[in-house]
Scaffold this motif. Structure first.
Motif, PDB file in Angstrom:
ATOM      1  N   GLN A 162      -4.419  -5.323  -4.330  1.00 22.98           N
ATOM      2  CA  GLN A 162      -4.645  -6.145  -5.787  1.00 22.98           C
ATOM      3  C   GLN A 162      -4.247  -5.176  -7.118  1.00 22.98           C
ATOM      4  O   GLN A 162      -3.619  -5.523  -7.873  1.00 22.98           O
ATOM      5  CB  GLN A 162      -5.906  -6.750  -5.976  1.00 22.98           C
ATOM      6  CG  GLN A 162      -6.214  -7.851  -4.941  1.00 22.98           C
ATOM      7  CD  GLN A 162      -7.045  -7.512  -4.011  1.00 22.98           C
ATOM      8  OE1 GLN A 162      -6.657  -6.223  -3.281  1.00 22.98           O
ATOM      9  NE2 GLN A 162      -7.886  -8.202  -3.295  1.00 22.98           N
ATOM     10  N   GLU A 163      -4.702  -3.984  -6.759  1.00 18.30           N
ATOM     11  CA  GLU A 163      -4.752  -2.975  -8.011  1.00 18.30           C
ATOM     12  C   GLU A 163      -3.148  -2.559  -8.125  1.00 18.30           C
ATOM     13  O   GLU A 163      -2.801  -2.664  -9.322  1.00 18.30           O
ATOM     14  CB  GLU A 163      -5.513  -1.732  -7.609  1.00 18.30           C
ATOM     15  CG  GLU A 163      -6.829  -1.953  -7.797  1.00 18.30           C
ATOM     16  CD  GLU A 163      -7.757  -2.777  -6.947  1.00 18.30           C
ATOM     17  OE1 GLU A 163      -9.072  -3.145  -6.567  1.00 18.30           O
ATOM     18  OE2 GLU A 163      -7.036  -2.941  -5.733  1.00 18.30           O
ATOM     19  N   ILE A 164      -2.548  -2.317  -6.996  1.00 21.21           N
ATOM     20  CA  ILE A 164      -1.330  -2.054  -7.034  1.00 21.21           C
ATOM     21  C   ILE A 164      -0.314  -3.292  -7.650  1.00 21.21           C
ATOM     22  O   ILE A 164       0.739  -2.825  -8.570  1.00 21.21           O
ATOM     23  CB  ILE A 164      -0.688  -1.827  -5.687  1.00 21.21           C
ATOM     24  CG1 ILE A 164      -1.296  -0.355  -5.331  1.00 21.21           C
ATOM     25  CG2 ILE A 164       0.795  -1.425  -5.801  1.00 21.21           C
ATOM     26  CD1 ILE A 164      -1.366  -0.218  -3.844  1.00 21.21           C
ATOM     27  N   ARG A 221      10.008   1.274  -4.527  1.00 25.27           N
ATOM     28  CA  ARG A 221       9.146   2.374  -4.919  1.00 25.27           C
ATOM     29  C   ARG A 221       8.250   2.978  -3.496  1.00 25.27           C
ATOM     30  O   ARG A 221       7.894   4.049  -3.235  1.00 25.27           O
ATOM     31  CB  ARG A 221       7.816   1.630  -5.666  1.00 25.27           C
ATOM     32  CG  ARG A 221       6.653   2.561  -6.085  1.00 25.27           C
ATOM     33  CD  ARG A 221       7.074   3.676  -6.939  1.00 25.27           C
ATOM     34  NE  ARG A 221       5.974   4.463  -7.393  1.00 25.27           N
ATOM     35  CZ  ARG A 221       6.031   5.337  -8.280  1.00 25.27           C
ATOM     36  NH1 ARG A 221       6.872   5.708  -8.878  1.00 25.27           N
ATOM     37  NH2 ARG A 221       4.738   6.114  -8.721  1.00 25.27           N
ATOM     38  N   ALA A 222       8.020   1.849  -2.647  1.00 25.82           N
ATOM     39  CA  ALA A 222       7.655   2.281  -1.111  1.00 25.82           C
ATOM     40  C   ALA A 222       8.668   3.184  -0.361  1.00 25.82           C
ATOM     41  O   ALA A 222       8.288   4.330   0.132  1.00 25.82           O
ATOM     42  CB  ALA A 222       7.200   1.145  -0.472  1.00 25.82           C
ATOM     43  N   GLN A 277      -5.805 -12.300 -12.787  1.00 30.74           N
ATOM     44  CA  GLN A 277      -5.297 -13.136 -11.612  1.00 30.74           C
ATOM     45  C   GLN A 277      -4.929 -12.282 -10.376  1.00 30.74           C
ATOM     46  O   GLN A 277      -5.393 -12.630  -9.303  1.00 30.74           O
ATOM     47  CB  GLN A 277      -4.324 -14.196 -12.046  1.00 30.74           C
ATOM     48  CG  GLN A 277      -4.781 -15.245 -13.038  1.00 30.74           C
ATOM     49  CD  GLN A 277      -3.556 -16.235 -13.197  1.00 30.74           C
ATOM     50  OE1 GLN A 277      -2.530 -16.329 -12.709  1.00 30.74           O
ATOM     51  NE2 GLN A 277      -3.761 -17.127 -14.293  1.00 30.74           N
ATOM     52  N   LEU A 278      -3.952 -11.363 -10.708  1.00 29.03           N
ATOM     53  CA  LEU A 278      -3.496 -10.574  -9.563  1.00 29.03           C
ATOM     54  C   LEU A 278      -4.793  -9.806  -8.885  1.00 29.03           C
ATOM     55  O   LEU A 278      -4.432  -9.502  -8.000  1.00 29.03           O
ATOM     56  CB  LEU A 278      -2.321  -9.681  -9.947  1.00 29.03           C
ATOM     57  CG  LEU A 278      -1.048 -10.420 -10.321  1.00 29.03           C
ATOM     58  CD1 LEU A 278      -0.070  -9.579 -10.723  1.00 29.03           C
ATOM     59  CD2 LEU A 278      -0.512 -11.174  -8.834  1.00 29.03           C
ATOM     60  N   LYS A 320       0.930  -1.221  -0.291  1.00 32.54           N
ATOM     61  CA  LYS A 320       0.020  -0.114   0.219  1.00 32.54           C
ATOM     62  C   LYS A 320       0.969   1.298   0.001  1.00 32.54           C
ATOM     63  O   LYS A 320       0.353   2.236  -0.647  1.00 32.54           O
ATOM     64  CB  LYS A 320      -0.963   0.156   1.092  1.00 32.54           C
ATOM     65  CG  LYS A 320      -2.017  -1.036   1.265  1.00 32.54           C
ATOM     66  CD  LYS A 320      -2.759  -1.206   2.246  1.00 32.54           C
ATOM     67  CE  LYS A 320      -3.802  -2.476   2.531  1.00 32.54           C
ATOM     68  NZ  LYS A 320      -4.774  -2.313   3.717  1.00 32.54           N
ATOM     69  N   VAL A 321       2.003   1.248   0.689  1.00 29.12           N
ATOM     70  CA  VAL A 321       2.978   2.372   0.760  1.00 29.12           C
ATOM     71  C   VAL A 321       3.523   2.670  -0.486  1.00 29.12           C
ATOM     72  O   VAL A 321       3.555   3.770  -0.972  1.00 29.12           O
ATOM     73  CB  VAL A 321       3.969   2.213   1.878  1.00 29.12           C
ATOM     74  CG1 VAL A 321       4.954   3.245   1.939  1.00 29.12           C
ATOM     75  CG2 VAL A 321       3.537   1.991   3.320  1.00 29.12           C
TER      76      VAL A 321
END
Length: 365
Positions: A272-274, A321-322, A291-292, A255-256
């Motif tokens: 899931q979206e990330i 990225r986080a 699938q993800l 999420k971060v």
């Protein structure tokens, strides 16, 4: 229409009320059943008390009412025993009240964990009862306090043997997110006072245990953030922390990487979206992306990613990225590295800065 939540009283308010009742019994032989106090913001409150006395002492008990707040100390019995002394006011911590053992808190090591505002409240509560030139010793105890303290942050703060006597307003505001966030910050001060310039921020106790037990990272450098990762990053920056290692299960730290710094799933669950977007940017097929989008755990996502040849670079770059999003949040005032773990405590992704930090602590790749 939502029911208004009922406010409660802090342990500091309860201790002040019990102290006044005990002092009244000791000096004036008054066995009162309730005590009225003026709180720091000027509010007047009345609390029920139970008083006992002996030949040279008096003791009062107030049962803490936390209102509708899910406070672990709700219902705890706050005892204050009063004795006459030669002069001045002495506060002692009895059974169930913790002792400060590390620098960095408002109370110095060796003292009972009775915070400054409760000390002022207790002093004010007995000031007009104690005769001029006389002294008073007050011993605060909380039966079962040592066991209750294990469910608080006290062990992480180096407060041993029991609970703290807390409160800045005297009132417990139910479900106060702000109060909970604020309670996390002293961990940073304690870690800095221990000499650490790099802190390990982890959302939960699972990450804490894995850091300490599996990787043998310094326990006094570990700070629990709960869901308030962004808030704690900003608090670190404000206090001059040099480096931070974000450490924890991938489910939170993904999420971060997406710029989500308050990670409670009820308000922010874009895992899931990330993951799907990150995979698509690396050439994953539409089938893999779908699938993800449908997985419910990081472990299931890890298997999909491994089976389709995206490899370790996927997780390492996501960790990077986080770190980038975290540094941007604090305007570059912190250097951040990120380590993502699975439920077994295995590192599934880490960036270059995380490697540097861990190598400095004796952990190679």
């Amino acid at each position: 229409m939502q029911k208004e939540l009922r406010r409660g009283y802090t342990t500091g308010t309860c201790a002040a009320a019990a102290a006044r009742a005990a002092a009244l019994a000791l000096w004036q032989k008054q066995l009162v059943r309730e005590v009225t106090l003026t709180l720091p913001r000027g509010e007047k409150v009345t609390l029920p008390v139970t008083v006992h006395h002996g030949p040279d002492w008096a003791e009062a008990v107030v049962f803490k009412d936390a209102g509708d707040d899910p406070d672990v100390t709700h219902g705890a019995a706050i005892h204050v025993r009063a004795r006459k002394t030669g002069g001045g006011l002495t506060l002692r911590g009895g059974a169930g009240v913790g002792t400060v053992t590390r620098p960095g808190l408002a109370i110095p090591p060796g003292e009972p964990a009775i915070n400054p505002v409760p000390r002022q409240m207790i002093t004010a509560a007995v000031a007009d009862v104690t005769p001029p030139g006389q002294g008073l010793e007050l011993e605060i105890s909380i039966p079962g306090g040592e066991e209750l303290a294990r469910r608080t942050l006290n062990p992480r703060l180096g407060i041993e043997g029991g609970l703290s006597i807390l409160g800045t307003t005297g009132i417990v505001e139910p479900m106060s997110e702000e109060a909970y966030r604020t309670s996390l910050v002293p961990q940073i001060d304690v870690a800095l006072a221990a000499g650490w310039e790099t802190l390990i921020l982890t959302p939960g106790r699972l990450g804490q245990r894995q850091a300490e037990e599996r990787y043998h990272l310094p326990a006094t450098a570990i700070v629990l953030t709960s869901n308030f990762i962004g808030y704690m990053l900003e608090a670190c920056a404000e206090r001059g922390v040099k480096q931070v290692l974000l450490w924890g299960h991938g489910g939170k730290l993904i999420k971060v990487a997406g710029g989500i710094f308050y990670t409670h799933s009820r308000l922010a669950d874009a895992r899931q979206e990330i993951l799907a977007a990150w995979a698509a940017a690396r050439g994953a097929s539409r089938e893999v992306v779908q699938q993800l989008l449908e997985v419910t755990t990081v472990e299931a996502a890890q298997e999909i990613i491994r089976n389709h040849g995206l490899g370790r670079e996927f997780w390492d770059s996501l960790a990077a990225r986080a770190s980038q999003r975290s540094e941007a949040l604090v305007r570059g005032e912190l250097t951040v590295g990120t380590v993502m773990l699975n439920l077994q405590g295995e590192i599934i992704g880490w960036d270059g800065m995380a490697r540097q930090i861990l190598e400095a602590w004796g952990h190679g790749s």
